[in-house]
Design an enzyme around this catalytic site. Structure first.
Site, PDB file in Angstrom:
ATOM      1  N   SER A 227      17.958  -0.282  79.703  1.00  0.00           N
ATOM      2  CA  SER A 227      19.187   0.505  79.557  1.00  0.00           C
ATOM      3  C   SER A 227      20.393  -0.256  80.121  1.00  0.00           C
ATOM      4  O   SER A 227      20.258  -1.133  80.989  1.00  0.00           O
ATOM      5  CB  SER A 227      19.027   1.842  80.286  1.00  0.00           C
ATOM      6  OG  SER A 227      18.843   1.611  81.651  1.00  0.00           O
ATOM      7  N   GLU A 248      19.614  -7.528  77.317  1.00  0.00           N
ATOM      8  CA  GLU A 248      19.603  -6.823  76.032  1.00  0.00           C
ATOM      9  C   GLU A 248      19.515  -5.345  76.360  1.00  0.00           C
ATOM     10  O   GLU A 248      18.523  -4.891  76.931  1.00  0.00           O
ATOM     11  CB  GLU A 248      18.392  -7.241  75.187  1.00  0.00           C
ATOM     12  CG  GLU A 248      18.479  -8.647  74.641  1.00  0.00           C
ATOM     13  CD  GLU A 248      19.591  -8.833  73.640  1.00  0.00           C
ATOM     14  OE1 GLU A 248      20.122  -7.835  73.119  1.00  0.00           O
ATOM     15  OE2 GLU A 248      19.963  -9.994  73.392  1.00  0.00           O
ATOM     16  N   GLU A 383      24.108   6.879  74.047  1.00  0.00           N
ATOM     17  CA  GLU A 383      22.759   6.640  73.549  1.00  0.00           C
ATOM     18  C   GLU A 383      21.854   7.804  73.962  1.00  0.00           C
ATOM     19  O   GLU A 383      21.691   8.076  75.156  1.00  0.00           O
ATOM     20  CB  GLU A 383      22.219   5.323  74.127  1.00  0.00           C
ATOM     21  CG  GLU A 383      20.853   4.966  73.583  1.00  0.00           C
ATOM     22  CD  GLU A 383      20.319   3.636  74.127  1.00  0.00           C
ATOM     23  OE1 GLU A 383      20.277   3.467  75.364  1.00  0.00           O
ATOM     24  OE2 GLU A 383      19.935   2.783  73.306  1.00  0.00           O
TER      25      GLU A 383
HETATM   26  P1  NAD Z   1      15.079   1.167  81.766  1.00  0.00           P
HETATM   27  O1  NAD Z   1      16.372   0.513  82.005  1.00  0.00           O
HETATM   28  O2  NAD Z   1      14.827   2.506  82.369  1.00  0.00           O
HETATM   29  O3  NAD Z   1      13.876   0.253  82.286  1.00  0.00           O
HETATM   30  C1  NAD Z   1      13.693  -1.060  81.801  1.00  0.00           C
HETATM   31  C2  NAD Z   1      12.932  -1.870  82.833  1.00  0.00           C
HETATM   32  O4  NAD Z   1      13.754  -2.064  83.990  1.00  0.00           O
HETATM   33  C3  NAD Z   1      11.648  -1.218  83.335  1.00  0.00           C
HETATM   34  O5  NAD Z   1      10.662  -2.201  83.469  1.00  0.00           O
HETATM   35  C4  NAD Z   1      12.065  -0.674  84.701  1.00  0.00           C
HETATM   36  O6  NAD Z   1      10.997  -0.510  85.605  1.00  0.00           O
HETATM   37  C5  NAD Z   1      13.013  -1.747  85.164  1.00  0.00           C
HETATM   38  N1  NAD Z   1      13.977  -1.336  86.203  1.00  0.00           N
HETATM   39  C6  NAD Z   1      14.460  -0.095  86.468  1.00  0.00           C
HETATM   40  N2  NAD Z   1      15.360  -0.154  87.490  1.00  0.00           N
HETATM   41  C7  NAD Z   1      15.443  -1.455  87.867  1.00  0.00           C
HETATM   42  C8  NAD Z   1      16.210  -2.160  88.839  1.00  0.00           C
HETATM   43  N3  NAD Z   1      17.075  -1.540  89.633  1.00  0.00           N
HETATM   44  N4  NAD Z   1      16.052  -3.496  88.937  1.00  0.00           N
HETATM   45  C9  NAD Z   1      15.209  -4.160  88.115  1.00  0.00           C
HETATM   46  N5  NAD Z   1      14.448  -3.545  87.179  1.00  0.00           N
HETATM   47  C10 NAD Z   1      14.569  -2.212  87.042  1.00  0.00           C
HETATM   48  O7  NAD Z   1      14.885   1.223  80.164  1.00  0.00           O
HETATM   49  P2  NAD Z   1      13.738   1.952  79.313  1.00  0.00           P
HETATM   50  O8  NAD Z   1      13.938   3.427  79.373  1.00  0.00           O
HETATM   51  O9  NAD Z   1      12.385   1.388  79.642  1.00  0.00           O
HETATM   52  O10 NAD Z   1      14.108   1.445  77.846  1.00  0.00           O
HETATM   53  C11 NAD Z   1      15.042   2.048  77.024  1.00  0.00           C
HETATM   54  C12 NAD Z   1      16.346   1.283  77.008  1.00  0.00           C
HETATM   55  O11 NAD Z   1      16.113  -0.073  76.612  1.00  0.00           O
HETATM   56  C13 NAD Z   1      17.338   1.816  75.994  1.00  0.00           C
HETATM   57  O12 NAD Z   1      18.624   1.830  76.555  1.00  0.00           O
HETATM   58  C14 NAD Z   1      17.265   0.814  74.853  1.00  0.00           C
HETATM   59  O13 NAD Z   1      18.396   0.752  74.027  1.00  0.00           O
HETATM   60  C15 NAD Z   1      17.028  -0.454  75.588  1.00  0.00           C
HETATM   61  N6  NAD Z   1      16.441  -1.469  74.728  1.00  0.00           N
HETATM   62  C16 NAD Z   1      17.257  -2.493  74.305  1.00  0.00           C
HETATM   63  C17 NAD Z   1      16.752  -3.467  73.460  1.00  0.00           C
HETATM   64  C18 NAD Z   1      17.627  -4.601  73.003  1.00  0.00           C
HETATM   65  O14 NAD Z   1      17.097  -5.606  72.575  1.00  0.00           O
HETATM   66  N7  NAD Z   1      18.939  -4.485  73.074  1.00  0.00           N
HETATM   67  C19 NAD Z   1      15.414  -3.419  73.049  1.00  0.00           C
HETATM   68  C20 NAD Z   1      14.610  -2.357  73.503  1.00  0.00           C
HETATM   69  C21 NAD Z   1      15.147  -1.401  74.356  1.00  0.00           C
END
Ligand code: NAD
Length: 494
Positions: A227, A248, A383
């Site tokens: 995210s 990303e 989103e």
């Molecule tokens: P998220 O941001 O909640 O988590 C992603 C990852 O980050 C997880 O492994 C999580 O444990 C880790 N994380 C959480 N807090 C952190 C911190 N403070 N420091 C380091 N790591 C941390 O996202 P999600 O819910 O797993 O995925 C959905 C999001 O991903 C959506 O916003 C979507 O658009 C995005 N996404 C983007 C792409 C792209 O290529 N642009 C592709 C797939 C998903």
């Protein structure tokens, strides 16, 4: 219930603090896949120490040989495709058709990486001085920290891990806590393919483990998909610590349907784009921008078909839309229904949790259509990451382009039209990393660069040839064989 482990220093090991979290099937929360390590800074520190040894070995391995390991990884993914897809559907929820595609993307990425081992080009260019050679070439960087989201449990990690390895780096992977089982299966495959054990480390856990990885001084490169909020906090740390960072992040992708579009084609596209993966794709179609002349007719076509989409567990053959990843995700989509109504939009279909036999124990939500949405409303800007589509009526292509571009994200967009001039205008004017003409906002191919502009990314790309720039350091070498001191910019000839 099985206890899974981290993979650190060449061995499957329990977390140092002994804490675990449960991983359940989002279609049926009674089905517990296992307990996974809740790791912290100590586990990350052990992983970093081991990765340093892995890097010393792997960075000296010739790139074509590294590529051969990735070829074997591809072969194993082919062999295990169906088992992996089933495991992934069980823990992530999307339908089998899509998890098979997820594995296929990993296969394509592995075979691309294999061939890149024999390219990994540098450049040789003429020197401005006589009897002097000038060239650039690539070097591995060090330890790469990979942090991945839940929605593509295998494909997104392979986009990062495979090119990072091909370039000669060691990898520490912190997968999403929502899909840790797929991560364990992929690491087993890497090891079976012959990757030296200390080159890959798997550290399970949530945000704390991710944060520890970002903050570890030995991890000089971070590649994150997730995210935009999480990306912002990672970006702040990496900026402070001068780390190389690829982000990303989120999207608010639009499909534009003009009056001259093939509406049946656009209908298939929007259903797949908006409700595939239950709307949980970074490239999901979450806005439908329709020209006034076909607006009412097309919205009715979409509503009629979306109402018939079959909700259910992704492992069942007839299911078209699986559950959301967890309760908080469903709560979020539900909250946006209230937000849409509060802002004056209407809920044409859906807007409620999935009901009926087989849906009681999962995080199901009905395909939802918001109509009467105006630019600037929250459901048009934010989103939602669920099966919710906001419809906006526009008078022409100019207005459609303006609506598309007026969001903070910039990942993907689509235009449906039979007018070649409109198609090229869309390619040129839509402010996104990817634009599709007469195809939905999803469907990226592994051998092309992938990424978004504005707050979707930070300028890097995954996929194709572009990602190899991120995972290698460009070094320049000059050889002066003139036998005398030649001073660049000073000993000029003209
Ligand atoms: P998220 O941001 O909640 O988590 C992603 C990852 O980050 C997880 O492994 C999580 O444990 C880790 N994380 C959480 N807090 C952190 C911190 N403070 N420091 C380091 N790591 C941390 O996202 P999600 O819910 O797993 O995925 C959905 C999001 O991903 C959506 O916003 C979507 O658009 C995005 N996404 C983007 C792409 C792209 O290529 N642009 C592709 C797939 C998903």
């Amino acid at each position: 219930m099985p206890d899974f482990k981290n993979f650190i220093a060449g061995a499957w090991v329990p977390p140092s603090a002994g804490a675990y979290f449960e991983n359940t099937n989002p279609a049926d929360t009674r089905d517990v896949i296992g307990r996974f390590p809740q790791s912290g800074p100590e586990d990350v520190a052990r992983a970093a120490a081991s990765a340093r040894k892995g890097f010393a070995l792997w960075s000296r391995t010739p790139a074509p040989v590294r590529g051969q390991v990735l070829q074997r990884v591809g072969d194993l993914l082919v062999k295990k495709k169906e088992d992996l897809a089933r495991a992934m559907t069980r823990e992530m929820g999307k339908v089998l058709l899509e998890t098979r595609g997820d594995v296929q993307e990993g296969i394509d990425t592995a075979y691309y990486a294999h061939t890149e081992g024999r390219r990994l080009f540098g450049r040789t260019v003429p020197s401005e001085l006589r009897n002097k050679w000038a060239m650039s070439f690539r070097r591995p960087i060090g330890t790469v920290g990979v942090i991945t989201p839940f929605n593509f449990p295998l494909a997104v990690p392979t986009w990062k891990i495979f090119p990072a390895l091909l370039c000669g780096n060691a990898v520490i992977w912190k997968p999403s806590e929502d899909v840790p089982h797929t991560a364990s299966l992929l690491v087993e495959i890497l090891l079976e393919a012959g990757l030296p054990p200390e080159v890959i480390q798997l550290v399970h856990g949530g945000g704390d483990a991710g944060k520890a990885l970002v903050e570890h001084p030995d991890v000089g490169v971070i590649s994150f998909t997730g995210s935009t909020d999480t990306g912002a906090s990672i970006g702040a740390t990496c900026g402070r610590m001068h780390k190389r960072l690829s982000l990303e992040m989120g999207g608010k992708n639009a499909m534009i349907v003009l009056d001259d579009a093939d509406l049946d084609l656009a209908l298939d596209g929007v259903l797949w784009g908006a409700f595939g993966t239950t709307g949980q794709r970074c490239t999901a179609t979450s806005r439908l921008i329709v020209q006034a002349g076909v607006h009412d007719r097309f919205v009715k076509m979409v509503a009629d078909r979306a109402l018939k989409l079959r909700l259910g567990p992704g492992l069942e053959a007839q299911t078209e839309v699986g559950p959301l990843i967890h309760e908080a995700s469903r709560d979020k989509v539900e909250a946006y229904v209230g937000i849409a109504k509060g802002e004056g939009a209407s809920v044409l279909i859906g807007g409620a949790r999935g009901q009926g036999a087989g849906l009681e124990r999962g995080w199901f939500f009905q395909p939802t259509l918001f109509v009467g949405v105006k630019p600037g409303m929250r459901v048009e800007q934010e989103e939602i990451f669920g099966p919710a589509l906001s419809v906006i009526k526009v008078k022409d292509l100019d207005e459609a382009v303006a609506v598309n571009n007026d969001v903070k994200y910039g990942l993907s967009s689509a235009l449906y039209s039979r007018d070649v001039n409109a198609a090229f205008r869309a390619l040129n004017e839509l402010d996104n990393g990817i634009t599709y003409v007469n195809a939905p906002t999803i469907g990226a191919e592994a051998h092309l660069p992938f990424g978004g502009v504005k707050q979707t990314g930070n300028g890097h790309r995954e996929g194709g040839w572009a990602v190899y720039d991120f995972y290698s350091e460009i070094k320049v070498g000059y050889v002066d064989y003139s036998g005398k001191l030649q001073r660049a910019q000073i000993d000029t000839e003209i």
